[in-house]
Design an enzyme around this catalytic site. Structure first.
Site, PDB file in Angstrom:
ATOM      1  N   HIS A 122       0.833  -1.208   0.000  1.00  0.00           N
ATOM      2  CA  HIS A 122       0.000   0.000   0.000  1.00  0.00           C
ATOM      3  C   HIS A 122       0.857   1.243   0.000  1.00  0.00           C
ATOM      4  O   HIS A 122       1.940   1.277   0.577  1.00  0.00           O
ATOM      5  CB  HIS A 122      -0.959   0.021   1.191  1.00  0.00           C
ATOM      6  N   LEU A 123       0.341   2.286  -0.651  1.00  0.00           N
ATOM      7  CA  LEU A 123       0.945   3.604  -0.623  1.00  0.00           C
ATOM      8  C   LEU A 123       0.173   4.435   0.394  1.00  0.00           C
ATOM      9  O   LEU A 123      -1.064   4.440   0.390  1.00  0.00           O
ATOM     10  CB  LEU A 123       0.827   4.293  -1.981  1.00  0.00           C
TER      11      LEU A 123
HETATM   12  P1  DGP Z   1       1.640   0.167   7.424  1.00  0.00           P
HETATM   13  O1  DGP Z   1       2.009   0.381   8.854  1.00  0.00           O
HETATM   14  O2  DGP Z   1       2.535   0.908   6.445  1.00  0.00           O
HETATM   15  O3  DGP Z   1       1.502  -1.304   7.088  1.00  0.00           O
HETATM   16  O4  DGP Z   1       0.222   0.834   7.244  1.00  0.00           O
HETATM   17  C1  DGP Z   1      -0.963   0.178   7.515  1.00  0.00           C
HETATM   18  C2  DGP Z   1      -2.016   1.227   7.724  1.00  0.00           C
HETATM   19  O5  DGP Z   1      -3.280   0.629   7.574  1.00  0.00           O
HETATM   20  C3  DGP Z   1      -2.010   1.876   9.099  1.00  0.00           C
HETATM   21  O6  DGP Z   1      -1.703   3.258   8.956  1.00  0.00           O
HETATM   22  C4  DGP Z   1      -3.407   1.686   9.633  1.00  0.00           C
HETATM   23  C5  DGP Z   1      -4.195   1.247   8.440  1.00  0.00           C
HETATM   24  N1  DGP Z   1      -5.223   0.277   8.686  1.00  0.00           N
HETATM   25  C6  DGP Z   1      -5.072  -0.924   9.307  1.00  0.00           C
HETATM   26  N2  DGP Z   1      -6.235  -1.587   9.339  1.00  0.00           N
HETATM   27  C7  DGP Z   1      -7.148  -0.787   8.711  1.00  0.00           C
HETATM   28  C8  DGP Z   1      -8.531  -0.929   8.424  1.00  0.00           C
HETATM   29  O7  DGP Z   1      -9.196  -1.927   8.737  1.00  0.00           O
HETATM   30  N3  DGP Z   1      -9.128   0.096   7.780  1.00  0.00           N
HETATM   31  C9  DGP Z   1      -8.440   1.214   7.391  1.00  0.00           C
HETATM   32  N4  DGP Z   1      -9.122   2.165   6.754  1.00  0.00           N
HETATM   33  N5  DGP Z   1      -7.126   1.373   7.640  1.00  0.00           N
HETATM   34  C10 DGP Z   1      -6.488   0.379   8.298  1.00  0.00           C
END
Ligand code: DGP
Length: 111
Positions: free
Chosen positions: A97-98
């Site tokens: 993801h970005l």
């Molecule tokens: P990273 O730490 O780079 O793997 O970023 C993962 C991001 O994903 C973190 O900033 C929080 C977000 N995230 C995790 N679970 C969910 C979810 O269920 N919904 C949304 N919208 N974001 C999520």
């Protein structure tokens, strides 16, 4: 299966801000800036370092999508794209993801 795959498959309802054949984008659940949007490929690639030459077009499409999303949010001239690759670099969801961050001053170097 990661939580992001469930979002792609619409198993978990999420407000989709952008979608095309390659990717979807939605707000980060834990925003680090006034604008904090995640752009994720529909293809399941666990992390950037596991992509290869076959993903060249897809990776380009993700950045072009980021441009469009930044423009949609009136922040075309000031945004940051982050990819955390690997747990030691802060990756917590193992679906590439970005992060698109904007809406506040973004200092450098990052933490
Ligand atoms: P990273 O730490 O780079 O793997 O970023 C993962 C991001 O994903 C973190 O900033 C929080 C977000 N995230 C995790 N679970 C969910 C979810 O269920 N919904 C949304 N919208 N974001 C999520």
């Amino acid at each position: 299966m990661t939580i992001f795959k469930k979002i792609i498959d619409k198993e978990i309802p999420t407000d989709i801000l952008y979608e095309d054949d390659f990717c979807i984008a939605f707000n980060d659940i834990n925003p680090q800036a006034p604008i904090h949007i995640l752009i994720i490929p529909k293809k399941e690639i666990p992390q950037l370092s596991l992509s290869d030459d076959n993903d060249s077009e897809l990776l380009g499409k993700l950045l072009i999508a980021a441009n469009k999303i930044a423009e949609d949010h009136d922040t075309k001239d000031a945004f940051r794209i982050v990819i955390n690759n690997g747990a030691k670099a802060g990756q917590s969801v193992f679906h590439l993801h970005l992060h698109l961050l904007a809406g506040r001053p973004l200092s450098w170097p990052p933490g």
